[in-house]
Scaffold this active site. Structure first.
Site, short mmCIF file in Angstrom:
data_model
loop_
_atom_site.label_atom_id
_atom_site.label_comp_id
_atom_site.label_asym_id
_atom_site.label_seq_id
_atom_site.Cartn_x
_atom_site.Cartn_y
_atom_site.Cartn_z
N GLY A 1 0.80 -1.22 0.00
CA GLY A 1 0.00 0.00 0.00
C GLY A 1 0.84 1.28 0.00
O GLY A 1 0.45 2.28 0.60
N ASN B 1 5.14 6.07 -11.45
CA ASN B 1 4.47 4.80 -11.17
C ASN B 1 2.97 4.96 -11.35
O ASN B 1 2.24 5.22 -10.39
CB ASN B 1 4.82 4.32 -9.76
N CYS C 1 0.70 1.11 -9.91
CA CYS C 1 0.69 0.37 -8.63
C CYS C 1 -0.67 -0.30 -8.44
O CYS C 1 -1.70 0.37 -8.47
CB CYS C 1 0.98 1.28 -7.46
N ILE D 1 7.75 -4.63 -16.29
CA ILE D 1 6.35 -4.46 -15.94
C ILE D 1 6.20 -4.28 -14.43
O ILE D 1 7.08 -4.70 -13.67
CB ILE D 1 5.53 -5.72 -16.35
N GLY E 1 14.11 -7.03 -8.69
CA GLY E 1 13.17 -6.71 -7.61
C GLY E 1 13.07 -7.80 -6.58
O GLY E 1 13.90 -7.90 -5.67
N THR E 2 12.08 -8.66 -6.74
CA THR E 2 11.79 -9.68 -5.74
C THR E 2 13.00 -10.58 -5.44
O THR E 2 13.14 -11.07 -4.32
CB THR E 2 10.58 -10.52 -6.21
#
Lengths: 342, 286
Positions: free
Chosen positions: A99, A157, A160, A223, A303-304
């Site tokens: 969030g 962005n 999101c 993406i 990223g992850t």
């Protein structure tokens, strides 16, 4: 300085003397070309929201050695983010529902940007907003920052997924995408590229890319995560506090390759204006980075994979360099979109 | 870059031991850099399944103890799913990627006295190391170990003979029947302890906080929030915590914790496996 590319122990008091900012000893030129105003010593970046604002990751590697450091999306005001659980592990990936927790642009400008500048990072600042006006205001306050000279580019962005109203995902609609960029672009000095971050959760991503470029984006980041839900079968309710979350990790890499492929193909065919693409989505290894590059990406975000391996951005850079060295490919930028030619 | 002191290590640790401990596994890992830096209450984060694993997220474990001379770090692992199951099956000589030490550890009170250390289930793992440090600093140690049943207790045999040990089980299969928080009021009254340390489920930590506060004792709690990274970048392990300025923020338990001053945690937001954002939290949705 001795250069040891073989080690992967990028951590603690054992950080190796690896310099990713120069052409390496084997003669591979990793320079990334993202247009006249964004030339980077190597193509590896962090992905927004996967590296906080740098201090934490800097314990595992020098963020100044990355092609760029992409910050967590910042809005105008402080954001608490959502309740927990905020994540769920999924096969080769995860769902997150943070969030956009963050300090707000004023605190970012006061604390985070000076730190990034102090360590010599090339910062790409990710901005977000609930309205196109908020995007523009965040950009205005960023540009006015005393340390704005540390900003190499701004990532807008518009995609999101973790917003209360799905209708607020600007990048699901061409007109909304154009609208945000049109308000942000006049706030930003020429010479600072704007990268529009897109979602693959659309019927056709090419018109969205075209719309973002028409609004004033200089490049595209592709993406963002895909929207998903995980249900707790014990409690028989959605696991995430926010119900929906963004799916990321190696599981979505083929989706990233597809999106980059489609947009790059449209550019090659002259259907939309040519612009650099920053590829992101499931990159874990140098080979993954090469795959996104061959599809049309001129730079790569990790990223992850950072959650699995905090030294991943530096490791992927080394692996990519070694891969090119082994294949006798002298220049990284020659490979951008190369799979479209074969 | 060599020699940069960052206070944290990423290493490939060799498994030096994997032994059963009640319903858990007690792992010893060769990780000298971490062993030399760690303090009681800090944790380590391990990958699972090797470099091509489909389980990407690290599993975090409170450090049971370290041996800086031997270069070993010990953890207690409960098989709670495919990831932790993989860790419990590691054999001697196998390797695992480990990051640590992470987070803020326990703090010691200024003046010695009695200290109560409470562990629920394998939440007791860091308490014996903490007890050693406290004892060396002149504290009298009172352990309370509790679990649902005897097989879920960890470490009753690890308490120093000089320390008091109280055991509770929900089903009465060992020690007193009841919750780990049940003996606490009597213990605090009898010992006059002003320092309480607790590690275990959130409901237990909340009960300990209320009892300690009612008896004028300061409690430090080790929270267990789901973490993806353990290093402060993913923002998943947050909970609402009141800062020195009186403002509630969603704080990361991996870098601002996992040890918190118990009265700063907004227990009112914790319920049913979820943590809500209090309406007065900084940046709460309007």
């Amino acid at each position: 300085m001795s250069v040891d590319w073989s080690t992967s122990d990028v951590a603690g008091d054992d950080v190796p003397a690896v310099d990713l900012t120069t052409v390496d000893v084997t003669g591979v030129d990793l320079t990334a070309d993202l247009g006249p105003n964004l030339q980077l010593p190597n193509p590896l970046m962090t992905a927004s929201g996967c590296a906080a604002n740098g201090k934490e990751l800097h314990r595992f590697g020098d963020v100044a050695q990355l092609g760029a450091f992409v910050t967590k999306s910042v809005k105008r005001d402080p954001q608490s983010g959502r309740g927990t659980p905020r994540m769920a592990e999924t096969p080769s990936g995860m769902l997150n529902s943070i969030g956009l927790q963050g300090p707000g642009i004023d605190a970012f400008v006061e604390h985070d940007l000076p730190w990034l500048k102090s360590v010599g990072a090339r910062a790409i600042v990710s901005i977000a907003g609930a309205s196109s006006g908020e995007f523009a205001e965040v950009a205005r306050r960023l540009v006015a920052a005393p340390d704005f000279d540390a900003v190499a580019a701004i990532e807008v962005n518009i995609s999101c997924p973790n917003v209360a109203n799905r209708g607020l995902v600007f990048a699901c609609d061409p007109a909304s995408s154009t609208g945000v960029l049109r308000l942000v672009a006049p706030e930003v000095p020429s010479g600072i590229p704007l990268l529009a971050k897109l979602t693959p959760d659309v019927t056709d991503i090419v018109p969205i890319a075209e719309a973002a470029l028409a609004g004033g984006a200089h490049g595209l980041t592709m993406i963002n995560t895909l929207l998903g839900i995980h249900i707790d079968t014990e409690r028989m309710r959605p696991h995430l506090f926010g119900t929906t979350g963004g799916l990321s990790g190696p599981a979505i890499r083929p989706v990233a390759v597809r999106a980059i492929w489609q947009v790059h193909a449209a550019m090659r065919a002259g259907r939309i204006p040519a612009a650099p693409i920053v590829g992101v989505g499931g990159v874990r290894t140098g080979q993954d980075a090469l795959e996104l590059t061959l599809a049309g990406a001129s730079a790569i975000q990790v990223g992850t994979a950072i959650f699995n391996d905090p030294s991943a951005p530096w490791r992927v850079a080394r692996e990519l360099r070694d891969l090119l060295g082994q294949r006798g490919i002298p220049r990284y930028r020659d490979l951008v979109g190369a799979a479209h030619q074969n | 870059m060599t020699g940069r002191d960052t206070g944290v290590c990423q290493a490939t640790a060799r498994v030096a031991g994997n032994a059963p401990a009640a319903a858990y596994r007690h792992l010893t890992l060769d990780a000298p850099g971490i062993a030399q830096l760690a303090q009681p209450g800090q944790f380590v984060a391990l990958t699972v399944g090797g470099p091509t694993s489909a389980l990407l997220l690290r599993r975090s474990f409170s450090i049971h103890r370290v041996d800086p001379a031997a270069g070993t770090v010990e953890i207690v692992v409960s098989d709670a799913g495919p990831g932790t199951a993989w860790i419990t099956r590691l054999d001697d000589g196998e390797s695992v990627d480990i990051v640590g030490p992470l987070g803020r550890g326990f703090t010691l009170p200024d003046a010695p006295g009695a200290a109560v250390l409470i562990g629920g289930g394998y939440g007791s793992a860091p308490m014996f190391w903490l007890a050693n440090v406290l004892r060396e600093n002149g504290f009298a140690i009172h352990h309370v170990l509790g679990a649902a049943s005897a097989d879920r207790l960890f470490g009753a045999e690890l308490a120093d003979p000089a320390d008091e040990l109280i055991v509770t089980t929900d089903d009465g299969s060992q020690g007193e029947r009841g919750w780990v928080s049940d003996p606490l009021p009597g213990l605090l009254e009898r010992t006059g302890a002003k320092a309480v340390y607790a590690c275990g489920p959130m409901g237990m930590l909340r009960a300990v906080t209320e009892i300690a506060t009612a008896h004028g004792a300061r409690a430090e709690v080790a929270v267990e929030e789901a973490m993806a990274c353990g290093i402060g970048v993913c923002m998943t392990c947050v909970l609402p915590v009141v800062g020195a300025d009186g403002v509630t923020r969603m704080s990361r338990s991996c870098v601002d914790g996992p040890i918190f001053d118990a009265t700063t945690v907004r227990w009112d937001a914790v319920a049913g496996g979820r943590v809500a954002v209090p309406a007065d939290c900084l940046g709460a949705p309007r």
